[in-house]
Design an enzyme around this catalytic site. Structure first.
Site, PDB file in Angstrom:
ATOM      1  N   CYS A 136       0.852  -1.196   0.000  1.00 41.38           N
ATOM      2  CA  CYS A 136       0.000   0.000   0.000  1.00 41.38           C
ATOM      3  C   CYS A 136       0.886   1.245   0.000  1.00 41.38           C
ATOM      4  O   CYS A 136       1.492   1.576   1.029  1.00 41.38           O
ATOM      5  CB  CYS A 136      -0.909  -0.019   1.233  1.00 41.38           C
ATOM      6  SG  CYS A 136      -1.891   1.479   1.426  1.00 41.38           S
ATOM      7  N   CYS A 139      -0.195   4.191   2.192  1.00 40.53           N
ATOM      8  CA  CYS A 139       0.078   3.969   3.613  1.00 40.53           C
ATOM      9  C   CYS A 139       1.577   3.988   3.917  1.00 40.53           C
ATOM     10  O   CYS A 139       1.996   4.533   4.929  1.00 40.53           O
ATOM     11  CB  CYS A 139      -0.472   2.612   4.053  1.00 40.53           C
ATOM     12  SG  CYS A 139      -2.006   2.135   3.263  1.00 40.53           S
ATOM     13  N   ASP A 140       2.383   3.371   3.071  1.00 39.06           N
ATOM     14  CA  ASP A 140       3.755   3.056   3.468  1.00 39.06           C
ATOM     15  C   ASP A 140       4.855   3.796   2.711  1.00 39.06           C
ATOM     16  O   ASP A 140       6.023   3.682   3.088  1.00 39.06           O
ATOM     17  CB  ASP A 140       3.984   1.536   3.334  1.00 39.06           C
ATOM     18  CG  ASP A 140       3.096   0.758   4.301  1.00 39.06           C
ATOM     19  OD1 ASP A 140       2.867   1.283   5.417  1.00 39.06           O
ATOM     20  OD2 ASP A 140       2.622  -0.328   3.955  1.00 39.06           O
TER      21      ASP A 140
HETATM   22  C1  LIG Z   1      -0.441  -3.506   3.780  1.00 43.05           C
HETATM   23  C2  LIG Z   1      -1.533  -2.509   3.971  1.00 43.05           C
HETATM   24  C3  LIG Z   1      -1.296  -1.391   4.749  1.00 43.05           C
HETATM   25  C4  LIG Z   1      -2.317  -0.453   4.935  1.00 43.05           C
HETATM   26  N1  LIG Z   1      -2.052   0.651   5.719  1.00 43.05           N
HETATM   27  C5  LIG Z   1      -3.030   1.600   5.858  1.00 43.05           C
HETATM   28  C6  LIG Z   1      -2.748   2.808   6.574  1.00 43.05           C
HETATM   29  O1  LIG Z   1      -1.659   3.023   7.095  1.00 43.05           O
HETATM   30  N2  LIG Z   1      -3.766   3.715   6.687  1.00 43.05           N
HETATM   31  C7  LIG Z   1      -5.002   3.515   6.092  1.00 43.05           C
HETATM   32  O2  LIG Z   1      -5.878   4.371   6.233  1.00 43.05           O
HETATM   33  N3  LIG Z   1      -5.278   2.389   5.410  1.00 43.05           N
HETATM   34  C8  LIG Z   1      -4.331   1.436   5.268  1.00 43.05           C
HETATM   35  N4  LIG Z   1      -4.593   0.306   4.539  1.00 43.05           N
HETATM   36  C9  LIG Z   1      -5.957   0.122   3.981  1.00 43.05           C
HETATM   37  C10 LIG Z   1      -6.928  -0.308   5.093  1.00 43.05           C
HETATM   38  O3  LIG Z   1      -6.398  -1.408   5.791  1.00 43.05           O
HETATM   39  C11 LIG Z   1      -8.269  -0.685   4.481  1.00 43.05           C
HETATM   40  O4  LIG Z   1      -8.717   0.343   3.641  1.00 43.05           O
HETATM   41  C12 LIG Z   1      -9.323  -0.946   5.551  1.00 43.05           C
HETATM   42  O5  LIG Z   1      -8.905  -1.962   6.431  1.00 43.05           O
HETATM   43  C13 LIG Z   1     -10.654  -1.352   4.909  1.00 43.05           C
HETATM   44  O6  LIG Z   1     -11.576  -1.627   5.906  1.00 43.05           O
HETATM   45  P1  LIG Z   1     -12.817  -2.588   5.618  1.00 43.05           P
HETATM   46  O7  LIG Z   1     -13.628  -2.552   6.871  1.00 43.05           O
HETATM   47  O8  LIG Z   1     -13.460  -2.236   4.345  1.00 43.05           O
HETATM   48  O9  LIG Z   1     -12.208  -4.051   5.393  1.00 43.05           O
HETATM   49  P2  LIG Z   1     -11.195  -4.936   6.266  1.00 43.05           P
HETATM   50  O10 LIG Z   1     -10.364  -4.132   7.179  1.00 43.05           O
HETATM   51  O11 LIG Z   1     -10.485  -5.779   5.264  1.00 43.05           O
HETATM   52  O12 LIG Z   1     -12.153  -5.855   7.162  1.00 43.05           O
HETATM   53  C14 LIG Z   1     -12.882  -6.900   6.586  1.00 43.05           C
HETATM   54  C15 LIG Z   1     -13.622  -7.648   7.685  1.00 43.05           C
HETATM   55  O13 LIG Z   1     -14.475  -8.623   7.067  1.00 43.05           O
HETATM   56  C16 LIG Z   1     -14.363  -9.856   7.756  1.00 43.05           C
HETATM   57  N5  LIG Z   1     -14.775 -10.920   6.823  1.00 43.05           N
HETATM   58  C17 LIG Z   1     -14.190 -11.295   5.672  1.00 43.05           C
HETATM   59  N6  LIG Z   1     -14.882 -12.298   5.101  1.00 43.05           N
HETATM   60  C18 LIG Z   1     -15.935 -12.549   5.933  1.00 43.05           C
HETATM   61  C19 LIG Z   1     -17.032 -13.479   5.890  1.00 43.05           C
HETATM   62  N7  LIG Z   1     -17.200 -14.343   4.902  1.00 43.05           N
HETATM   63  N8  LIG Z   1     -17.914 -13.479   6.919  1.00 43.05           N
HETATM   64  C20 LIG Z   1     -17.789 -12.574   7.942  1.00 43.05           C
HETATM   65  N9  LIG Z   1     -16.781 -11.670   8.013  1.00 43.05           N
HETATM   66  C21 LIG Z   1     -15.870 -11.672   7.016  1.00 43.05           C
HETATM   67  C22 LIG Z   1     -12.908  -9.895   8.202  1.00 43.05           C
HETATM   68  O14 LIG Z   1     -12.732 -10.843   9.269  1.00 43.05           O
HETATM   69  C23 LIG Z   1     -12.744  -8.437   8.663  1.00 43.05           C
HETATM   70  O15 LIG Z   1     -13.246  -8.292   9.970  1.00 43.05           O
HETATM   71  C24 LIG Z   1      -3.604  -0.653   4.331  1.00 43.05           C
HETATM   72  C25 LIG Z   1      -3.835  -1.784   3.565  1.00 43.05           C
HETATM   73  C26 LIG Z   1      -2.817  -2.703   3.382  1.00 43.05           C
HETATM   74  C27 LIG Z   1      -3.099  -3.921   2.553  1.00 43.05           C
END
Ligand SMILES: Cc1cc2nc3c(=O)[nH]c(=O)nc-3n(C[C@H](O)[C@H](O)[C@H](O)COP(=O)(O)OP(=O)(O)OC[C@H]3O[C@@H](n4cnc5c(N)ncnc54)[C@H](O)[C@@H]3O)c2cc1C
Length: 318
Positions: A136, A139-140
């Site tokens: 990312c 982020c990094d």
């Molecule tokens: C390496 C990396 C570094 C990052 N660093 C940053 C940063 O520094 N700052 C920033 O703002 N963003 C950062 N991001 C982006 C950030 O992590 C995401 O945008 C954010 O986590 C998205 O949130 P979300 O709730 O959409 O999904 P997620 O955080 O991916 O959460 C998904 C959820 O769904 C659940 N789930 C999945 N499948 C199922 C299922 N079948 N049944 C029930 N539950 C399920 C999982 O257990 C989890 O709880 C980074 C991403 C990456 C890959």
């Protein structure tokens, strides 16, 4: 099977799902939050989050998301159910979710299951977090500034790779885009903007065989796809820019998605099925960050509430 029909079922307990749960609860609805195997979402694995407002100096992903879960527990008295949804039935007004042998029913559903960065799957890719293999750039990229030398490569040849490469330029000494195909597939405007910088270069027809270095990245082993010749490219950081894969398998086509599988949403985060909303990284979106996922979570909860109010009026007028 539970006999109870919830007002709102939220699938996923990352920033989007946790925010939806909080907002839906505060709007007076009874909710179930099914959190899968990663309560807190993928952030819980980020060793440092530097760009979330309110935390000058940064915060670990675990600290940040533990506080979100604590707030949910304190305010709603519930924790994310540690189950994964394996199937859905959205064909009736009451939607059904299958989690192994358990079934849940709800009048509205918010899908917030996130996305995963695609991995290369080569030896050496699994370095400790923060040690030179990144997924990312938003982020990094600033972490490059903590390194003595700042030679970076971006693996990939599409828009995602070039967005990554452009984000790295202000922080790196050199940025090399490494593409397996003979020509990069990114939009010409992105490629042109990148190549205008003297620090930029593109290597085509090279595939990555391995990420070198024991603890920290020291280079890439590249193979020329035409001649099979191997070369070593010394560098300090590699960003994998081959895109993200949404977590939508369990939907089995129940919602309209784009070509890559991201859920298509309207302005209020409605999906192709009335009463089903999508929030966060799982939906088609120009930016996938904690702050955008949280904002989506709030809007999806608000839209679900609006839907429940409207459908209640419809039901009572039948
Ligand atoms: C390496 C990396 C570094 C990052 N660093 C940053 C940063 O520094 N700052 C920033 O703002 N963003 C950062 N991001 C982006 C950030 O992590 C995401 O945008 C954010 O986590 C998205 O949130 P979300 O709730 O959409 O999904 P997620 O955080 O991916 O959460 C998904 C959820 O769904 C659940 N789930 C999945 N499948 C199922 C299922 N079948 N049944 C029930 N539950 C399920 C999982 O257990 C989890 O709880 C980074 C991403 C990456 C890959």
């Amino acid at each position: 099977m539970t006999d109870m029909t919830y007002d709102v079922a939220i699938i996923g307990a990352g920033p989007a799902g946790l925010t939806s749960a909080l907002y839906s609860h505060r709007a007076g609805y009874n909710i179930i939050l099914i959190g899968g195997d990663t309560p807190g979402g993928q952030v819980i694995r980020h060793y440092r989050v530097d760009n979330y407002p309110g935390f000058p100096g940064g915060i670990t992903g675990a600290e940040l998301m533990t506080s979100w879960i604590k707030q949910l527990m304190d305010e709603t008295g519930s924790v994310p159910v540690p189950e994964s949804v394996s199937g859905v039935d959205f064909s009736a007004d009451t939607k059904r979710l299958v989690c192994g042998s358990a079934h849940y029913a709800a009048r509205a559903v918010i899908v917030a299951t996130g996305a995963r960065p695609r991995r290369l799957g080569v030896p050496g890719e699994d370095k400790p977090a923060g040690n030179g293999v990144f997924y990312c750039a938003t982020c990094d990229a600033p972490l490059l500034r903590t390194m003595k030398r700042r030679r970076a490569a971006v693996v990939g040849g599409g828009d995602s790779a070039f967005h990554t490469a452009l984000a790295l330029l202000p922080h790196a000494d050199t940025v090399t885009v490494v593409s397996r195909s003979h020509e990069v597939r990114a939009k010409p405007v992105l490629v042109d903007r990148f190549m205008k910088d003297p620090k930029a270069q593109i290597l085509t027809a090279r595939s990555v065989k391995a990420v070198m270095g024991r603890r920290n990245v020291s280079g890439l082993t590249l193979v020329n796809v035409n001649t099979n010749e191997e070369i070593t490219m010394p560098l300090e950081a590699v960003f994998i820019g081959i895109g993200q894969a949404p977590v939508t398998d369990f939907l089995a086509g129940a919602l309209t998605t784009d070509r890559e599988g991201f859920i298509v949403t309207g302005g209020n985060l409605n999906t192709s099925v009335p009463g089903v909303f999508a929030a966060g990284d799982v939906r088609v979106s120009p930016l996938r960050q904690i702050i955008t996922a949280a904002a989506d979570g709030a809007l999806a909860a608000q839209s679900a509430a609006q839907y429940l109010r409207t459908s209640a009026v419809h039901a009572s007028s039948l």
